[in-house]
Design an enzyme around this catalytic site. Sequence first.
Site, PDB file in Angstrom:
ATOM      1  N   THR A  61      -8.575   9.751  -3.689  1.00  0.00           N
ATOM      2  CA  THR A  61      -7.208   9.269  -3.512  1.00  0.00           C
ATOM      3  C   THR A  61      -6.265  10.458  -3.341  1.00  0.00           C
ATOM      4  OG1 THR A  61      -5.380   8.199  -4.681  1.00  0.00           O
ATOM      5  CG2 THR A  61      -7.082   9.172  -6.053  1.00  0.00           C
ATOM      6  N   ASP A  62      -5.094  10.186  -2.743  1.00  0.00           N
ATOM      7  CA  ASP A  62      -4.067  11.239  -2.640  1.00  0.00           C
ATOM      8  C   ASP A  62      -3.513  11.622  -4.015  1.00  0.00           C
ATOM      9  OD1 ASP A  62      -2.742   8.815  -3.093  1.00  0.00           O
ATOM     10  OD2 ASP A  62      -1.255   9.087  -1.507  1.00  0.00           O
ATOM     11  N   GLU A  63      -3.729  10.738  -5.010  1.00  0.00           N
ATOM     12  CA  GLU A  63      -3.071  10.960  -6.303  1.00  0.00           C
ATOM     13  C   GLU A  63      -3.607  12.177  -7.056  1.00  0.00           C
ATOM     14  OE1 GLU A  63      -2.217   7.412  -8.531  1.00  0.00           O
ATOM     15  OE2 GLU A  63      -2.450   6.176  -6.743  1.00  0.00           O
TER      16      GLU A  63
ATOM     17  N   TYR B 234      -5.568   7.844 -14.491  1.00  0.00           N
ATOM     18  CA  TYR B 234      -6.358   7.394 -13.331  1.00  0.00           C
ATOM     19  C   TYR B 234      -6.634   8.565 -12.405  1.00  0.00           C
ATOM     20  CZ  TYR B 234      -6.933   5.621  -8.537  1.00  0.00           C
ATOM     21  OH  TYR B 234      -7.353   5.418  -7.246  1.00  0.00           O
TER      22      TYR B 234
ATOM     23  N   LYS C  47     -10.203  10.482 -11.135  1.00  0.00           N
ATOM     24  CA  LYS C  47     -10.579  10.613  -9.715  1.00  0.00           C
ATOM     25  C   LYS C  47     -10.744  12.096  -9.353  1.00  0.00           C
ATOM     26  CE  LYS C  47     -10.803   7.787  -6.958  1.00  0.00           C
ATOM     27  NZ  LYS C  47     -11.960   6.946  -6.499  1.00  0.00           N
TER      28      LYS C  47
HETATM   29  P1  NAD Z   1     -10.266  -2.316  -6.406  1.00  0.00           P
HETATM   30  O1  NAD Z   1      -9.898  -2.157  -7.836  1.00  0.00           O
HETATM   31  O2  NAD Z   1      -9.652  -3.403  -5.597  1.00  0.00           O
HETATM   32  O3  NAD Z   1     -11.865  -2.512  -6.268  1.00  0.00           O
HETATM   33  C1  NAD Z   1     -12.759  -1.724  -7.004  1.00  0.00           C
HETATM   34  C2  NAD Z   1     -14.118  -2.421  -6.946  1.00  0.00           C
HETATM   35  O4  NAD Z   1     -15.025  -1.600  -7.710  1.00  0.00           O
HETATM   36  C3  NAD Z   1     -14.121  -3.811  -7.581  1.00  0.00           C
HETATM   37  O5  NAD Z   1     -14.812  -4.714  -6.755  1.00  0.00           O
HETATM   38  C4  NAD Z   1     -14.850  -3.599  -8.906  1.00  0.00           C
HETATM   39  O6  NAD Z   1     -15.575  -4.740  -9.336  1.00  0.00           O
HETATM   40  C5  NAD Z   1     -15.787  -2.453  -8.551  1.00  0.00           C
HETATM   41  N1  NAD Z   1     -16.215  -1.688  -9.738  1.00  0.00           N
HETATM   42  C6  NAD Z   1     -15.443  -1.263 -10.762  1.00  0.00           C
HETATM   43  N2  NAD Z   1     -16.206  -0.613 -11.666  1.00  0.00           N
HETATM   44  C7  NAD Z   1     -17.472  -0.605 -11.175  1.00  0.00           C
HETATM   45  C8  NAD Z   1     -18.709  -0.077 -11.651  1.00  0.00           C
HETATM   46  N3  NAD Z   1     -18.782   0.587 -12.815  1.00  0.00           N
HETATM   47  N4  NAD Z   1     -19.816  -0.268 -10.909  1.00  0.00           N
HETATM   48  C9  NAD Z   1     -19.762  -0.953  -9.733  1.00  0.00           C
HETATM   49  N5  NAD Z   1     -18.616  -1.477  -9.243  1.00  0.00           N
HETATM   50  C10 NAD Z   1     -17.480  -1.300  -9.955  1.00  0.00           C
HETATM   51  O7  NAD Z   1     -10.000  -0.894  -5.744  1.00  0.00           O
HETATM   52  P2  NAD Z   1      -9.606  -0.552  -4.246  1.00  0.00           P
HETATM   53  O8  NAD Z   1      -8.145  -0.584  -4.127  1.00  0.00           O
HETATM   54  O9  NAD Z   1     -10.450  -1.325  -3.333  1.00  0.00           O
HETATM   55  O10 NAD Z   1     -10.039   0.992  -4.202  1.00  0.00           O
HETATM   56  C11 NAD Z   1     -11.324   1.383  -3.734  1.00  0.00           C
HETATM   57  C12 NAD Z   1     -11.420   2.896  -3.793  1.00  0.00           C
HETATM   58  O11 NAD Z   1     -10.392   3.471  -2.987  1.00  0.00           O
HETATM   59  C13 NAD Z   1     -11.218   3.460  -5.204  1.00  0.00           C
HETATM   60  O12 NAD Z   1     -12.102   4.531  -5.376  1.00  0.00           O
HETATM   61  C14 NAD Z   1      -9.784   3.972  -5.196  1.00  0.00           C
HETATM   62  O13 NAD Z   1      -9.634   5.060  -6.070  1.00  0.00           O
HETATM   63  C15 NAD Z   1      -9.631   4.401  -3.752  1.00  0.00           C
HETATM   64  N6  NAD Z   1      -8.272   4.371  -3.209  1.00  0.00           N
HETATM   65  C16 NAD Z   1      -7.522   3.219  -3.279  1.00  0.00           C
HETATM   66  C17 NAD Z   1      -6.261   3.200  -2.708  1.00  0.00           C
HETATM   67  C18 NAD Z   1      -5.420   1.943  -2.708  1.00  0.00           C
HETATM   68  O14 NAD Z   1      -4.278   1.963  -2.211  1.00  0.00           O
HETATM   69  N7  NAD Z   1      -5.895   0.819  -3.218  1.00  0.00           N
HETATM   70  C19 NAD Z   1      -5.754   4.337  -2.088  1.00  0.00           C
HETATM   71  C20 NAD Z   1      -6.547   5.497  -2.041  1.00  0.00           C
HETATM   72  C21 NAD Z   1      -7.794   5.489  -2.603  1.00  0.00           C
HETATM   73  P1  TYD Z   2       0.716   0.622  -7.281  1.00  0.00           P
HETATM   74  O1  TYD Z   2       0.469  -0.506  -6.335  1.00  0.00           O
HETATM   75  O2  TYD Z   2       0.348   0.441  -8.711  1.00  0.00           O
HETATM   76  O3  TYD Z   2      -0.012   1.889  -6.631  1.00  0.00           O
HETATM   77  P2  TYD Z   2       0.026   3.464  -7.046  1.00  0.00           P
HETATM   78  O4  TYD Z   2       0.396   3.584  -8.464  1.00  0.00           O
HETATM   79  O5  TYD Z   2      -1.398   3.848  -6.777  1.00  0.00           O
HETATM   80  O6  TYD Z   2       0.976   4.120  -6.102  1.00  0.00           O
HETATM   81  O7  TYD Z   2       2.247   1.000  -7.229  1.00  0.00           O
HETATM   82  C1  TYD Z   2       2.877   1.426  -6.022  1.00  0.00           C
HETATM   83  C2  TYD Z   2       4.287   1.864  -6.352  1.00  0.00           C
HETATM   84  O8  TYD Z   2       5.048   0.727  -6.766  1.00  0.00           O
HETATM   85  C3  TYD Z   2       4.383   2.843  -7.496  1.00  0.00           C
HETATM   86  O9  TYD Z   2       5.477   3.742  -7.243  1.00  0.00           O
HETATM   87  C4  TYD Z   2       4.713   1.962  -8.700  1.00  0.00           C
HETATM   88  C5  TYD Z   2       5.586   0.910  -8.087  1.00  0.00           C
HETATM   89  N1  TYD Z   2       5.582  -0.442  -8.709  1.00  0.00           N
HETATM   90  C6  TYD Z   2       6.813  -1.102  -8.945  1.00  0.00           C
HETATM   91  O10 TYD Z   2       7.907  -0.551  -8.697  1.00  0.00           O
HETATM   92  N2  TYD Z   2       6.780  -2.369  -9.443  1.00  0.00           N
HETATM   93  C7  TYD Z   2       5.618  -3.009  -9.726  1.00  0.00           C
HETATM   94  O11 TYD Z   2       5.651  -4.174 -10.183  1.00  0.00           O
HETATM   95  C8  TYD Z   2       4.370  -2.326  -9.486  1.00  0.00           C
HETATM   96  C9  TYD Z   2       3.051  -3.003  -9.795  1.00  0.00           C
HETATM   97  C10 TYD Z   2       4.397  -1.039  -8.956  1.00  0.00           C
END
Ligand code: NAD
Ligand code: TYD
Length: 332
Positions: free
Chosen positions: A121-123, A148, A152
């Site tokens: 992730t970018d975080e 988190y 990562k």
């Molecule tokens: P999500 O929480 O929607 O899905 C995560 C999935 O992983 C779920 O299906 C969960 O059941 C599974 N999981 C959790 N623990 C597990 C384990 N121990 N073994 C097997 N499966 C397990 O997450 P997402 O938003 O789809 O993110 C997917 C990946 O992308 C993550 O690694 C996250 O860090 C990364 N990512 C997400 C975002 C975003 O905006 N959502 C951005 C950048 C990177």
């Molecule tokens: P989020 O979807 O939790 O993603 P991330 O923390 O990975 O960026 O949140 C996105 C942005 O929105 C973050 O700045 C937190 C903010 N946020 C709110 O302002 N209100 C909300 O109810 C939630 C869930 C997030």
Amino acid sequence: MERVLVTGGAGFIGANFCRFLIDHTDASLTVLDKMTYAAAPEALAPLPAGRISVVVGDIADPDLVGRLVGDHDTVVNFAAESHNDTALSDAGSFVATNLVGTYVLVEAATRAGCRLHHVSTDEVYGDLALDEQQRFTESSPYRPSSPYAATKAGADHLVRAWVRSRGLRATISHCSNNLGPWQHVEKFLPRQITNLLDGRRPRLYGDGRHVRDWIHVEDHSSAVWTILDRGRIGETYVIGADGEHSNRDLVGVLLAAFDRPPDDVDFVADRPGHDLRYALDATKLRTELGWIPQRTDLARELSALIDWYRDHESWWRPAKAATEAAYAARGQ
Ligand code: NAD
Ligand code: TYD
């Protein structure tokens, strides 16, 4: 790339990636997913049964992972605990999955000689000032500010160390905030959209000036596929689509779509340590590998997303009340 193991393949992004591989390659897929509260196995249901099988299990289980990895050419690791707000009060599962689970995967992939792509992730890069010119690149220093992001970041260090010292064939990507269907209602956009569908107000943390760099989940999937197809082993790629917007601005767009006034918002307790701004420079991915994001019209994508959540209430409704109760307990 014939047999691909997609860990976390029932999650928001992993399921989209499975659909992308089915549509664009001949690969046969195995999903390994623990099916936590965040999983959306419904997203996989339309995929052809002959091309994909699902194993319910934990990436931190060495026996299971060793067996599965040995049967595949490529592993793409999406599995993670992904919600920042949860990690602030209860980080144990984040350490177990994001760190220990990645350790189990790198060990298994190294032993089997299997190609790994690790989704980070970018975080991990911390945050930027609102007026900072330099965006995150592959050489930005690691400065994770949340539990988190710290897990990562630790996982990324494991992958890189195994590449350098153990001969693991791996790549890593760092993507920005994704939008698209099947995202859990705890996350920002699904929470605000489903609040509006329920006639409630959106909830902004702090002053709402925080900035995220949005990308459609399908562009994330195409970027990961591009890295698998053409990326260089041992390299890191930043994935972003130049989609910076403040949380307040996005809520303004959503409110307008519901014919509600722009100030019809609740400002709620801020997230402790809340990162101010993420912004990514994906020049390397664009110029070296020729990746081009397609779904960058954010107004159009937000409108489609509202329609999607309106049409899929039976999927998100069961999780909504408990999610809001957890937020209410935190003053959010
Ligand atoms: P999500 O929480 O929607 O899905 C995560 C999935 O992983 C779920 O299906 C969960 O059941 C599974 N999981 C959790 N623990 C597990 C384990 N121990 N073994 C097997 N499966 C397990 O997450 P997402 O938003 O789809 O993110 C997917 C990946 O992308 C993550 O690694 C996250 O860090 C990364 N990512 C997400 C975002 C975003 O905006 N959502 C951005 C950048 C990177
Ligand atoms: P989020 O979807 O939790 O993603 P991330 O923390 O990975 O960026 O949140 C996105 C942005 O929105 C973050 O700045 C937190 C903010 N946020 C709110 O302002 N209100 C909300 O109810 C939630 C869930 C997030």
